[in-house]
Design a protein around this motif. Structure first.
Motif, PDB file in Angstrom:
ATOM      1  N   PHE A 117       0.856  -1.310  -0.059  1.00 43.09           N
ATOM      2  CA  PHE A 117       0.115  -0.214   0.079  1.00 43.09           C
ATOM      3  C   PHE A 117       0.729   1.009   0.046  1.00 43.09           C
ATOM      4  CE2 PHE A 117      -2.089  -3.188   2.701  1.00 43.09           C
ATOM      5  CZ  PHE A 117      -3.224  -3.543   1.817  1.00 43.09           C
ATOM      6  N   PRO A 118       1.404   1.745  -1.194  1.00 43.72           N
ATOM      7  CA  PRO A 118       2.230   2.891  -1.145  1.00 43.72           C
ATOM      8  C   PRO A 118       1.566   4.216  -0.639  1.00 43.72           C
ATOM      9  CG  PRO A 118       2.215   1.724  -3.426  1.00 43.72           C
ATOM     10  CD  PRO A 118       0.890   1.016  -2.510  1.00 43.72           C
ATOM     11  N   PHE A 119       0.259   4.222  -0.990  1.00 45.37           N
ATOM     12  CA  PHE A 119      -0.213   5.538  -0.240  1.00 45.37           C
ATOM     13  C   PHE A 119      -0.370   5.619   1.145  1.00 45.37           C
ATOM     14  CE2 PHE A 119      -3.969   7.962   0.952  1.00 45.37           C
ATOM     15  CZ  PHE A 119      -3.988   8.976   0.333  1.00 45.37           C
ATOM     16  N   ILE A 120      -0.738   4.439   1.599  1.00 43.80           N
ATOM     17  CA  ILE A 120      -0.753   4.224   3.131  1.00 43.80           C
ATOM     18  C   ILE A 120       0.487   4.235   3.662  1.00 43.80           C
ATOM     19  CG2 ILE A 120      -1.384   2.457   4.959  1.00 43.80           C
ATOM     20  CD1 ILE A 120      -3.893   2.062   3.631  1.00 43.80           C
ATOM     21  N   ASN A 121       1.459   3.723   2.996  1.00 38.41           N
ATOM     22  CA  ASN A 121       2.943   3.855   3.398  1.00 38.41           C
ATOM     23  C   ASN A 121       3.524   5.264   3.689  1.00 38.41           C
ATOM     24  OD1 ASN A 121       5.495   2.731   4.341  1.00 38.41           O
ATOM     25  ND2 ASN A 121       6.173   2.674   2.056  1.00 38.41           N
TER      26      ASN A 121
ATOM     27  N   GLY B 250       0.851   7.027  16.596  1.00 41.10           N
ATOM     28  CA  GLY B 250       0.425   5.930  16.811  1.00 41.10           C
ATOM     29  C   GLY B 250      -0.386   5.197  15.446  1.00 41.10           C
ATOM     30  N   PHE B 251      -1.424   5.724  14.941  1.00 40.42           N
ATOM     31  CA  PHE B 251      -2.087   5.595  13.785  1.00 40.42           C
ATOM     32  C   PHE B 251      -1.044   5.496  12.685  1.00 40.42           C
ATOM     33  CE2 PHE B 251      -6.017   8.471  15.200  1.00 40.42           C
ATOM     34  CZ  PHE B 251      -6.499   7.083  15.811  1.00 40.42           C
ATOM     35  N   GLY B 252      -0.148   6.265  12.443  1.00 44.23           N
ATOM     36  CA  GLY B 252       0.997   5.965  11.361  1.00 44.23           C
ATOM     37  C   GLY B 252       1.567   4.843  11.599  1.00 44.23           C
ATOM     38  N   THR B 253       2.006   4.325  12.598  1.00 46.39           N
ATOM     39  CA  THR B 253       2.737   3.192  13.201  1.00 46.39           C
ATOM     40  C   THR B 253       1.981   1.949  12.518  1.00 46.39           C
ATOM     41  OG1 THR B 253       3.844   4.443  14.800  1.00 46.39           O
ATOM     42  CG2 THR B 253       4.383   2.043  14.699  1.00 46.39           C
ATOM     43  N   LEU B 254       0.683   1.933  12.990  1.00 51.30           N
ATOM     44  CA  LEU B 254      -0.318   0.871  12.857  1.00 51.30           C
ATOM     45  C   LEU B 254      -0.493   0.936  11.189  1.00 51.30           C
ATOM     46  CD1 LEU B 254      -2.231  -0.939  14.418  1.00 51.30           C
ATOM     47  CD2 LEU B 254      -3.841   0.644  14.115  1.00 51.30           C
ATOM     48  N   MET B 255      -0.552   1.770  10.624  1.00 48.69           N
ATOM     49  CA  MET B 255      -0.630   1.490   9.077  1.00 48.69           C
ATOM     50  C   MET B 255       0.535   0.893   8.402  1.00 48.69           C
ATOM     51  SD  MET B 255      -2.466   5.218   8.082  1.00 48.69           S
ATOM     52  CE  MET B 255      -3.998   5.538   8.787  1.00 48.69           C
ATOM     53  N   GLY B 256       1.752   1.363   9.134  1.00 47.28           N
ATOM     54  CA  GLY B 256       3.242   0.931   8.575  1.00 47.28           C
ATOM     55  C   GLY B 256       2.997  -0.481   8.943  1.00 47.28           C
ATOM     56  N   GLY B 257       2.512  -0.979  10.010  1.00 49.50           N
ATOM     57  CA  GLY B 257       2.628  -2.158  10.300  1.00 49.50           C
ATOM     58  C   GLY B 257       1.796  -3.220   9.486  1.00 49.50           C
ATOM     59  N   ILE B 258       0.471  -2.753   9.139  1.00 48.23           N
ATOM     60  CA  ILE B 258      -0.263  -3.504   8.300  1.00 48.23           C
ATOM     61  C   ILE B 258       0.394  -3.493   7.071  1.00 48.23           C
ATOM     62  CG2 ILE B 258      -2.492  -3.562   6.949  1.00 48.23           C
ATOM     63  CD1 ILE B 258      -3.712  -2.514   9.824  1.00 48.23           C
ATOM     64  N   ASN B 259       1.014  -2.604   6.670  1.00 45.47           N
ATOM     65  CA  ASN B 259       1.560  -2.526   5.354  1.00 45.47           C
ATOM     66  C   ASN B 259       2.538  -3.433   5.074  1.00 45.47           C
ATOM     67  OD1 ASN B 259       2.368  -1.500   2.551  1.00 45.47           O
ATOM     68  ND2 ASN B 259       3.805   0.220   3.543  1.00 45.47           N
ATOM     69  N   PHE B 260       3.558  -3.540   6.039  1.00 41.68           N
ATOM     70  CA  PHE B 260       4.558  -4.618   5.818  1.00 41.68           C
ATOM     71  C   PHE B 260       3.914  -5.854   5.911  1.00 41.68           C
ATOM     72  CE2 PHE B 260       7.100  -1.264   6.744  1.00 41.68           C
ATOM     73  CZ  PHE B 260       8.280  -1.165   5.678  1.00 41.68           C
ATOM     74  N   LEU B 261       3.199  -6.129   6.627  1.00 41.13           N
ATOM     75  CA  LEU B 261       2.333  -7.380   6.857  1.00 41.13           C
ATOM     76  C   LEU B 261       2.009  -8.000   5.557  1.00 41.13           C
ATOM     77  CD1 LEU B 261       0.454  -7.583  10.065  1.00 41.13           C
ATOM     78  CD2 LEU B 261       2.130  -9.148   9.644  1.00 41.13           C
ATOM     79  N   VAL B 262       1.234  -6.996   4.904  1.00 42.75           N
ATOM     80  CA  VAL B 262       0.817  -7.543   3.531  1.00 42.75           C
ATOM     81  C   VAL B 262       1.621  -7.717   2.712  1.00 42.75           C
ATOM     82  CG1 VAL B 262      -0.901  -6.948   2.022  1.00 42.75           C
ATOM     83  CG2 VAL B 262      -1.578  -6.395   4.004  1.00 42.75           C
ATOM     84  N   THR B 263       2.716  -6.716   2.636  1.00 42.71           N
ATOM     85  CA  THR B 263       3.961  -6.791   1.453  1.00 42.71           C
ATOM     86  C   THR B 263       4.545  -8.000   1.487  1.00 42.71           C
ATOM     87  OG1 THR B 263       4.164  -4.347   1.935  1.00 42.71           O
ATOM     88  CG2 THR B 263       5.829  -5.517   0.854  1.00 42.71           C
ATOM     89  N   ILE B 264       4.954  -8.446   2.981  1.00 45.53           N
ATOM     90  CA  ILE B 264       6.115  -9.839   3.042  1.00 45.53           C
ATOM     91  C   ILE B 264       5.074 -10.816   2.704  1.00 45.53           C
ATOM     92  CG2 ILE B 264       7.354 -11.216   4.694  1.00 45.53           C
ATOM     93  CD1 ILE B 264       7.810  -8.476   6.186  1.00 45.53           C
ATOM     94  N   ILE B 265       3.655 -10.985   2.970  1.00 44.59           N
ATOM     95  CA  ILE B 265       2.959 -12.108   2.680  1.00 44.59           C
ATOM     96  C   ILE B 265       2.370 -12.272   1.098  1.00 44.59           C
ATOM     97  CG2 ILE B 265       0.518 -13.294   3.066  1.00 44.59           C
ATOM     98  CD1 ILE B 265       1.031 -12.515   6.058  1.00 44.59           C
ATOM     99  N   ASN B 266       2.237 -11.146   0.719  1.00 42.30           N
ATOM    100  CA  ASN B 266       1.553 -11.225  -0.627  1.00 42.30           C
ATOM    101  C   ASN B 266       2.697 -11.107  -1.825  1.00 42.30           C
ATOM    102  OD1 ASN B 266      -1.008 -12.028  -0.310  1.00 42.30           O
ATOM    103  ND2 ASN B 266      -2.049 -10.353  -0.707  1.00 42.30           N
ATOM    104  N   MET B 267       3.650 -10.100  -1.591  1.00 43.31           N
ATOM    105  CA  MET B 267       4.394  -9.718  -2.811  1.00 43.31           C
ATOM    106  C   MET B 267       5.698 -10.156  -2.713  1.00 43.31           C
ATOM    107  SD  MET B 267       2.908  -5.908  -2.694  1.00 43.31           S
ATOM    108  CE  MET B 267       3.767  -5.469  -4.054  1.00 43.31           C
ATOM    109  N   ARG B 268       5.935 -11.410  -2.088  1.00 47.67           N
ATOM    110  CA  ARG B 268       7.400 -12.086  -2.389  1.00 47.67           C
ATOM    111  C   ARG B 268       7.655 -12.473  -3.910  1.00 47.67           C
ATOM    112  NH1 ARG B 268       6.597 -16.407   0.881  1.00 47.67           N
ATOM    113  NH2 ARG B 268       4.484 -15.613   1.402  1.00 47.67           N
ATOM    114  N   ALA B 269       8.889 -12.373  -4.348  1.00 53.21           N
ATOM    115  CA  ALA B 269       8.898 -12.998  -5.656  1.00 53.21           C
ATOM    116  C   ALA B 269       8.764 -14.283  -5.867  1.00 53.21           C
ATOM    117  CB  ALA B 269      10.650 -12.489  -6.144  1.00 53.21           C
ATOM    118  N   PRO B 270       8.544 -14.901  -7.012  1.00 55.53           N
ATOM    119  CA  PRO B 270       8.333 -16.589  -7.332  1.00 55.53           C
ATOM    120  C   PRO B 270       9.828 -17.017  -6.707  1.00 55.53           C
ATOM    121  CG  PRO B 270       7.804 -15.093  -9.200  1.00 55.53           C
ATOM    122  CD  PRO B 270       8.520 -14.199  -8.362  1.00 55.53           C
ATOM    123  N   GLY B 271       9.392 -18.211  -5.598  1.00 54.92           N
ATOM    124  CA  GLY B 271      10.508 -19.008  -5.359  1.00 54.92           C
ATOM    125  C   GLY B 271      10.962 -18.414  -3.787  1.00 54.92           C
TER     126      GLY B 271
END
Lengths: 115, 205, 632
Positions: free
Chosen positions: C114-118, C171-192
């Protein structure tokens, strides 16, 4: 908007065109929703009845309605929020952790504040 | 450069998961809801800790009646059903039905809010102000936070309905509706605990 | 729609021109994780210096007995702001900055989920921090300690409102950052890139983000409750109306304890990347390390009441939380041993980054051992609220997090700024900082055991505390010198030429496989990952780079947006309005400003949601001209 990030996208987008099988599936999903809705309604009414009825002691009613609430929430999460869909593993994990931590927080605030 | 949206690309099934952005959104909202569990747990714990601290004011037993709560519960439960039927229509790319069911969801949400406002006004008339006791502060805050979530959800879904009137169902819209519906179900999940623990257990004492 | 796209395309084009205003606009509207990383570093660095100055002032006041360098009330403001600033506005943002710089590259992604939320997360942090520090100028800073225990905090002056609302926004900002990284790491890893092939910093970012997700809502609620008490007259913490002060302590520590793991886990992650790189060996016991990290994360959430042993929760609760706390020593010990075994038999290069990483191990170990000491409730009755505790948590946060951050900065500086920091000056920073740190805080263990309480602004002569405090203050000057040399290093480095080698450390993970400077889309072609330490394995197999997982094609990019800045600004306005409530007789003006800010915030959010902007695409032709990265 074409998403060219991953080839996986392209693969996932190819779905079977609407067919009789899909229509059946749809009707099944629909039935599942209605049945769970009716169940939730029944749970709700049971909870109210348990509290309002004179014949049911409060010592039974309290844990009973909490149990009903938990059942209803599970239905809501699994059926309405599609946790039974394929590929919902992470969702299930995160919400379980959320609920575990929530329970810990409530328990502590309930039992661990002295007066 | 290709930015034009081509709705004809979508096929029934899971349009909300057809793009990576869509899948990100769904997962993101689930995570957000995981955090919300702790938010509402903190509020609920606070309420449970303070429910007996009436400081001479009205107590839960004296306050709560079951009729309005039952009505509110049914309204929210039905709205949860309508929003999931809306998602079903979305997955079949049935634009008109989707708008209809989400529209009904918004109306039910507004009805719920009206009940809640009526309830709060009623309690204030009975003499339970926000600052009356620790119990009253905790009660209004707990239920009010849920109400604020309902309000936000109503605004969110209404904005999506308005947005969809311009473009129909497409790859960007589908996940938005889907996650708004997730959020809406979660509001009902929270309410299940509120009506059970705050209202019903409050009546039992 | 296409108009929009053309517009964004032009704004992207103009951003490459070099005028001051266009550069500023580019940074205010950026949604690129690499730029946001630098913004986090700037913001966090600014607050780190601010918090550092506060620390030095505290230490000067304590250098002699009955010294009156600052008054007692100023001292209270200083300790409160030092703690709050360092934790919320310095350490965490710098860590999130490093996450932004490294994680998307490490997993082979073009951007975060989520670049915008980042971007929104960054601006919320910055405006929250500014609001908090505005209190110095308006009505005095908060002075109830960083934990803001009630009822002291509910009765304190206007500074507490700035504390509450500033932290809420940040704190809101940090929370958003947290969700952003969770989704990034789970959904956006390169193949393999399976979970068990992820670089270790990414693993720790994942667990840290999960902790952020579950910890910050408790702080949100705690802050709201106190805000309502202070502004709307609620009775949560007002005992005379039935309130309960223990609720604040619980909610604060339900957030506060995970928070210390939020601070230390990324540092663990940095170490687990830096040590293997400079030992030229793979990380010892990768899967055990993963297990240990997950376990620390989970246990870290379940031990908060060990901050409340002396409150009197009862022997059962104290025992449970004590045992849970001691359990954390096991996975942490596993980590320490694994780092040592990673270095064992390696060809260790003593670069500045690695020296900070190596110094971390014994320094943090001392903090861990004193942690076990304070986790024993009967003993904690002695340590509680003394300088022993101050020494303990500074050993974990400075000896752990800050040393880790320095290691990370020296390690990733070439990736972020395309230049290597000067190693000689770096070693000066290292030695001065390490010596200064131990001088300052080691003696504080003994000061605590000799009976010096926390948070006192002075002490009497003849209590045997003079020498210890003097040594401690001298140590603080050493650390100051170290930080000044580091700043000089940054300035000198900024004037150096850009590196030609995109892989200056002979790195192991994917971030070192991108060209220098890293293009805005990171990877022209998403790489295919075939092993742990993927880049290293390819190099060992004789390949220059990773094989691509996709053909060269148009790359979808998110449009830059000013709305994250704007939304944060409106929230700042709203928060400022509510902060003013103690300056006016009636609440009309503060609440009006507060409401206007909120309405404008939601209006901007609505405008963003209704805007039809799906970003732009970078044509393959434009990519071809540049260094292609993956198949270079």
């Amino acid at each position: 908007m074409v998403d060219s990030n991953l080839e996986k996208d392209v693969r996932q987008r190819t779905t079977i065109p609407a067919s009789i099988k899909e229509e059946q599936q749809h009707r099944q999903t629909y039935k599942k929703l209605i049945v769970s809705f009716i169940l939730m309604m029944v749970f709700t009414l049971c909870s109210f009845y348990a509290v309002l009825s004179e014949s049911i002691p409060a010592s039974f009613a309290a844990p009973f309605i909490v149990a009903l609430a938990i059942l209803q929430v599970i239905l809501q999460l699994v059926i309405f929020m599609h946790l039974d869909d394929k590929g919902s593993g992470y969702q299930a994990i995160i919400i379980s952790f959320g609920l575990i931590f929530a329970l810990a927080v409530v328990a502590c605030l309930l039992f661990l504040i002295w007066w | 450069m290709q930015t034009e949206v081509n709705p004809s690309k979508l096929t029934p099934g899971h349009p909300e998961k057809s793009t990576l952005e869509g899948r990100n959104k769904i997962l993101g909202v689930w995570f957000f809801l995981g955090g919300e569990c702790v938010l509402f747990a903190s509020l609920m714990g606070t309420y449970l800790g303070l429910r007996g601290s009436t400081a001479g004011g009205l107590s839960p037993q004296e306050l709560f009646g079951f009729e309005l709560v039952l009505v509110m519960t049914i309204i929210l439960l039905v709205s949860s059903l309508t929003s999931v039927i809306g998602v079903l229509a979305l997955q079949r790319l049935d634009y008109a039905k989707m708008q209809l069911w989400f529209g009904i969801t918004v109306l039910l949400g507004l009805a719920f809010l009206a009940c809640e406002i009526y309830e709060f006004v009623e309690y204030v008339h009975l003499g339970l102000g926000y600052t009356t006791s620790a119990f009253s502060s905790a009660f209004y805050t707990m239920v009010g936070f849920h109400g604020a979530h309902v309000l936000f959800g109503v605004g969110w879904i209404a904005a999506l309905i308005f947005r969809a009137t311009r473009i129909g169902i497409d790859e960007t819209n589908a996940p938005k509706f889907y996650v708004a519906s997730l959020y809406w179900h979660f509001i009902d999940v929270v309410w299940v605990f509120i009506f059970t623990i705050v209202y019903l257990m409050g009546m039992v004492g | 729609m296409s108009n929009q796209a053309v517009q964004t395309q032009t704004s992207y084009a103009t951003s490459s021109s070099s005028g001051f205003w266009s550069t500023l606009w580019e940074w205010l509207t950026t949604v690129d994780h690499k730029k946001i990383a630098i913004l986090y570093l700037l913001g966090g660095g600014f607050f780190f210096i601010l918090g550092g100055i506060e620390a030095v002032l505290i230490r000067i006041q304590l250098i002699y007995p009955e010294f009156d360098f600052v008054s007692g009330s100023t001292f209270n403001e200083l300790i409160t702001m030092h703690g709050t600033t360092m934790i919320f506005l310095a350490a965490m943002p710098i860590i999130i900055g490093l996450m932004n710089a490294a994680v998307p590259l490490q997993i082979g992604a073009r951007d975060v989920a989520f670049p915008f939320i980042n971007a929104l997360g960054f601006w919320l942090f910055l405006f929250g921090g500014l609001l908090l520090n505005l209190s110095w100028l308006i009505g005095g800073a908060p002075d109830a300690g960083w934990t803001a225990y009630v009822p002291l905090a509910t009765q304190a002056g206007s500074g507490l409102d700035f504390y509450l609302i500033g932290l809420q926004i940040a704190g809101f900002g940090t929370l958003m950052g947290g969700i952003n990284f969770l989704v990034t790491i789970i959904n956006m890893r390169a193949p393999g890139m399976t979970l068990m092939r992820m670089p270790f910093f990414t693993w720790n970012t994942l667990i840290t983000s999960a902790l952020i997700l579950f910890a910050f809502p408790a702080l949100t609620v705690a802050i709201f409750l106190m805000m309502f008490d202070r502004i709307f007259g609620a009775n949560f913490f007002d005992v005379s109306s039935g309130g309960n002060v223990i609720i604040w302590q619980h909610l604060f520590w339900i957030f506060g304890h995970p928070e210390v793991y939020i601070l230390i886990l990324p540092a663990f992650g940095i170490l687990s990347d830096v040590i293997p790189t400079f030992a030229k060996k793979r990380l010892f016991g990768y899967s055990v390390m993963v297990f240990a990290t997950v376990l620390i994360g989970f246990l870290g959430y379940m031990v908060w009441a060990h901050h409340m042993f002396t409150v009197g929760l009862g022997p059962v609760a104290n025992s449970l939380f004590a045992v849970a706390t001691m359990t954390i020593a096991v996975p942490t010990g596993i980590k320490i041993f694994n780092w040592l075994f990673t270095m064992w038999g390696g060809r260790i290069q003593f670069t500045t980054a690695n020296m900070f990483a190596i110094a971390f191990i014994p320094s943090f170990l001392i903090g861990g051992v004193t942690g076990i000491m304070v986790s024993v409730p009967p003993a904690d009755y002695q340590y509680h609220d003394t300088y022993f505790v101050v020494a303990h948590f500074h050993y974990t946060i400075v000896g752990g997090t800050v040393l880790g951050i320095f290691a990370g900065l020296f390690y990733w500086w070439p990736k972020m700024f395309n230049r290597k920091l000067n190693e000689t000056l770096g070693k000066w920073t290292f030695w001065l900082f390490l010596i200064g740190f131990h001088l300052t805080f080691f003696i504080q263990h003994f000061l605590g055991l000799w009976g010096m309480p926390r948070r006192v602004f002075t002490y009497l002569d003849g209590l045997g505390l003079n020498t210890g405090n003097f040594i401690s203050t001298i140590g603080a000057f050493f650390m100051t010198a170290a930080v000044i040399i580091f700043l000089v290093n940054i300035v000198i480095t900024a004037r150096k030429d850009v590196l030609t080698d995109s892989d200056p450390w002979d790195g192991r993970t994917l971030e070192w496989s991108t060209p220098i400077p890293t293009p805005v889309y990171n990877f022209a072609q998403i790489p295919r990952v075939r092993a742990k330490d993927a880049f290293w394995e390819e190099k060992m197999a004789g390949n220059k780079n990773l094989p691509p997982a996709e053909p060269l094609g148009p790359i979808h990019m998110p449009s830059p947006s000013f709305k994250p800045f704007l939304m944060s600004f409106w929230l700042f306005v709203s928060g400022f309005g509510f902060c003013l409530h103690s300056f006016f007789e009636s609440n009309v003006i503060p609440f009006t400003i507060g409401a206007i800010g909120l309405v404008l915030f939601f209006a901007t959010m609505l405008a963003h949601s209704l805007q039809y902007d799906s970003g732009y695409h970078i044509d393959p032709k434009d990519i071809e001209g540049q260094n292609k990265g993956v198949d270079a």
